[in-house]
Design a protein around this motif. Sequence first.
Motif, PDB file in Angstrom:
ATOM      1  N   GLN A 168      51.542  29.314  38.132  1.00 23.54           N
ATOM      2  CA  GLN A 168      52.588  28.528  38.911  1.00 23.54           C
ATOM      3  C   GLN A 168      52.326  29.074  40.299  1.00 23.54           C
ATOM      4  OE1 GLN A 168      56.077  29.923  36.916  1.00 23.54           O
ATOM      5  NE2 GLN A 168      56.382  27.997  35.880  1.00 23.54           N
ATOM      6  N   LEU A 169      52.613  28.142  41.091  1.00 20.33           N
ATOM      7  CA  LEU A 169      52.105  28.156  42.666  1.00 20.33           C
ATOM      8  C   LEU A 169      53.808  27.770  43.234  1.00 20.33           C
ATOM      9  CD1 LEU A 169      48.734  27.136  43.235  1.00 20.33           C
ATOM     10  CD2 LEU A 169      49.555  29.401  42.952  1.00 20.33           C
ATOM     11  N   THR A 170      54.006  28.074  44.536  1.00 20.49           N
ATOM     12  CA  THR A 170      54.862  27.750  45.467  1.00 20.49           C
ATOM     13  C   THR A 170      54.433  27.521  46.986  1.00 20.49           C
ATOM     14  OG1 THR A 170      56.547  29.066  44.248  1.00 20.49           O
ATOM     15  CG2 THR A 170      57.236  28.148  46.566  1.00 20.49           C
ATOM     16  N   TYR A 171      54.575  26.218  47.073  1.00 21.88           N
ATOM     17  CA  TYR A 171      54.150  25.569  48.367  1.00 21.88           C
ATOM     18  C   TYR A 171      55.196  24.872  49.177  1.00 21.88           C
ATOM     19  CZ  TYR A 171      51.782  22.944  52.226  1.00 21.88           C
ATOM     20  OH  TYR A 171      51.435  22.013  53.021  1.00 21.88           O
ATOM     21  N   GLY A 197      51.647  33.651  47.933  1.00 18.14           N
ATOM     22  CA  GLY A 197      50.709  34.747  47.377  1.00 18.14           C
ATOM     23  C   GLY A 197      49.374  34.380  47.921  1.00 18.14           C
ATOM     24  N   ASP A 198      48.378  35.270  47.484  1.00 19.95           N
ATOM     25  CA  ASP A 198      47.223  35.269  47.846  1.00 19.95           C
ATOM     26  C   ASP A 198      46.355  34.624  46.733  1.00 19.95           C
ATOM     27  OD1 ASP A 198      44.508  35.660  48.875  1.00 19.95           O
ATOM     28  OD2 ASP A 198      44.846  37.801  49.378  1.00 19.95           O
ATOM     29  N   VAL A 199      46.352  33.465  46.832  1.00 24.54           N
ATOM     30  CA  VAL A 199      45.695  32.454  45.724  1.00 24.54           C
ATOM     31  C   VAL A 199      44.122  32.777  45.817  1.00 24.54           C
ATOM     32  CG1 VAL A 199      45.326  30.151  44.882  1.00 24.54           C
ATOM     33  CG2 VAL A 199      47.313  30.827  46.114  1.00 24.54           C
ATOM     34  N   ALA A 249      45.042  17.804  53.860  1.00 18.99           N
ATOM     35  CA  ALA A 249      44.558  19.241  53.781  1.00 18.99           C
ATOM     36  C   ALA A 249      45.695  20.157  54.287  1.00 18.99           C
ATOM     37  CB  ALA A 249      43.407  19.381  54.779  1.00 18.99           C
ATOM     38  N   ILE A 250      45.762  21.359  53.525  1.00 19.51           N
ATOM     39  CA  ILE A 250      46.644  22.288  53.961  1.00 19.51           C
ATOM     40  C   ILE A 250      45.718  23.549  53.957  1.00 19.51           C
ATOM     41  CG2 ILE A 250      48.513  21.285  52.913  1.00 19.51           C
ATOM     42  CD1 ILE A 250      48.628  23.088  50.545  1.00 19.51           C
ATOM     43  N   ASP A 251      46.352  24.787  54.756  1.00 23.54           N
ATOM     44  CA  ASP A 251      45.935  26.079  54.633  1.00 23.54           C
ATOM     45  C   ASP A 251      46.081  26.664  53.401  1.00 23.54           C
ATOM     46  OD1 ASP A 251      44.930  28.517  55.271  1.00 23.54           O
ATOM     47  OD2 ASP A 251      45.576  28.583  57.254  1.00 23.54           O
ATOM     48  N   LEU A 252      44.987  27.322  52.663  1.00 25.91           N
ATOM     49  CA  LEU A 252      45.225  27.780  51.289  1.00 25.91           C
ATOM     50  C   LEU A 252      46.210  28.964  51.634  1.00 25.91           C
ATOM     51  CD1 LEU A 252      44.194  28.220  48.424  1.00 25.91           C
ATOM     52  CD2 LEU A 252      42.561  29.816  49.326  1.00 25.91           C
ATOM     53  N   ARG A 253      46.241  29.912  52.772  1.00 22.14           N
ATOM     54  CA  ARG A 253      47.230  30.643  53.007  1.00 22.14           C
ATOM     55  C   ARG A 253      48.553  30.329  53.230  1.00 22.14           C
ATOM     56  NH1 ARG A 253      43.545  32.800  57.899  1.00 22.14           N
ATOM     57  NH2 ARG A 253      43.995  30.655  58.258  1.00 22.14           N
ATOM     58  N   ILE A 287      41.910  33.937  42.444  1.00 19.39           N
ATOM     59  CA  ILE A 287      40.688  33.324  41.991  1.00 19.39           C
ATOM     60  C   ILE A 287      39.658  34.189  41.923  1.00 19.39           C
ATOM     61  CG2 ILE A 287      39.127  31.371  42.390  1.00 19.39           C
ATOM     62  CD1 ILE A 287      41.704  29.806  43.300  1.00 19.39           C
ATOM     63  N   ARG A 288      39.363  34.913  43.078  1.00 13.81           N
ATOM     64  CA  ARG A 288      38.095  35.788  42.984  1.00 13.81           C
ATOM     65  C   ARG A 288      38.219  37.001  41.849  1.00 13.81           C
ATOM     66  NH1 ARG A 288      38.363  34.437  48.425  1.00 13.81           N
ATOM     67  NH2 ARG A 288      40.011  35.947  49.066  1.00 13.81           N
ATOM     68  N   CYS A 289      39.558  37.443  41.730  1.00 15.76           N
ATOM     69  CA  CYS A 289      39.473  38.662  40.813  1.00 15.76           C
ATOM     70  C   CYS A 289      39.690  38.094  39.402  1.00 15.76           C
ATOM     71  CB  CYS A 289      40.960  39.319  41.129  1.00 15.76           C
ATOM     72  SG  CYS A 289      41.159  40.496  42.569  1.00 15.76           S
ATOM     73  N   ASP A 290      40.314  36.974  39.132  1.00 18.13           N
ATOM     74  CA  ASP A 290      40.655  36.477  37.683  1.00 18.13           C
ATOM     75  C   ASP A 290      39.939  35.264  37.613  1.00 18.13           C
ATOM     76  OD1 ASP A 290      42.584  38.733  37.735  1.00 18.13           O
ATOM     77  OD2 ASP A 290      44.222  37.176  38.386  1.00 18.13           O
ATOM     78  N   GLY A 291      39.218  34.604  38.220  1.00 14.26           N
ATOM     79  CA  GLY A 291      38.742  33.477  37.893  1.00 14.26           C
ATOM     80  C   GLY A 291      39.570  32.125  38.059  1.00 14.26           C
ATOM     81  N   ASP A 292      40.610  32.364  38.251  1.00 17.95           N
ATOM     82  CA  ASP A 292      41.728  31.233  38.325  1.00 17.95           C
ATOM     83  C   ASP A 292      42.737  31.729  38.962  1.00 17.95           C
ATOM     84  OD1 ASP A 292      40.784  29.036  36.321  1.00 17.95           O
ATOM     85  OD2 ASP A 292      40.993  30.820  34.634  1.00 17.95           O
TER      86      ASP A 292
END
Length: 180
Positions: free
Chosen positions: A106-109, A91-93, A83-87, A97-102
Motif C-alpha cells: 500500500q502506498l500513499t501519494y 515513505g522511502d519507496v 511523471a511524478i517524483d518517486l520521493r 525496493i532496494r532492500c526487499d525487492g518490492d
Amino acid sequence: MVFERFFGKKKEEDVDFTEPTLASMQVGYMLDYDMKTWQVTACGTYDYDGYIAREWTLRSGDDIRFLEGGEEDGRMLWSLTAAIDLRSIDGDVGEAIRCDGDPPEQLTYAGLHYDAIESSAGLYREAETGEGREFVSWSFAADGGQVLFINQWGDREFSAYAGLRVEEYQFADILPAAKE
C-alpha cells in the motif's frame, strides 16, 4: 474530367480511408482530450513477456502525459499518467525496493491510498524498434480509477507515474500528421 486534367488522377491505393484511432497513432498525430489539443511526440512499446502495451508521449504546451494502451481479453485498456517524483510518494519507496525487492503493498501519494495490483518484468523499446531496455514495473490502483506505476531500470534508477484509467471515447479529433 477537368479536375483530373489539372490535378491528376489519384490511384485508389494512395487514398487512406481508415479512421485514425488511439491504437493507430504515430508520432506527429494530434488529438483532443480534456479541452486541450495534444501532439504525439514519441511512441514506444512495453513487452511484458509477450503481452505488448504501447505508450504514446503526449504534449500540450509544457504539459506532458503518457497514454498507455494494451489489449486484455479482447478489450483495450487505457491509462493516462504524468511523471511524478518517486520521493513524493509517502515513505522511502526506492529504499524499500532496494532492500526487499518490492515496494510496500500500500502506498500513499497526494492524499490517495493505493493498493498493489501486480508486478511484472519486461522490455521497453523506444520507437517500437531497436534494442530494448529491461525494467520491473509495479502497478497500484486507488478509488475512482486512479493509477500509480513505479518502474525500476537497473539497480538504482526509478521512474514513477500517476494518473487515471481512461476510455477511448474521452479522446476526440484524432488527426494524422501532415504528409510532406
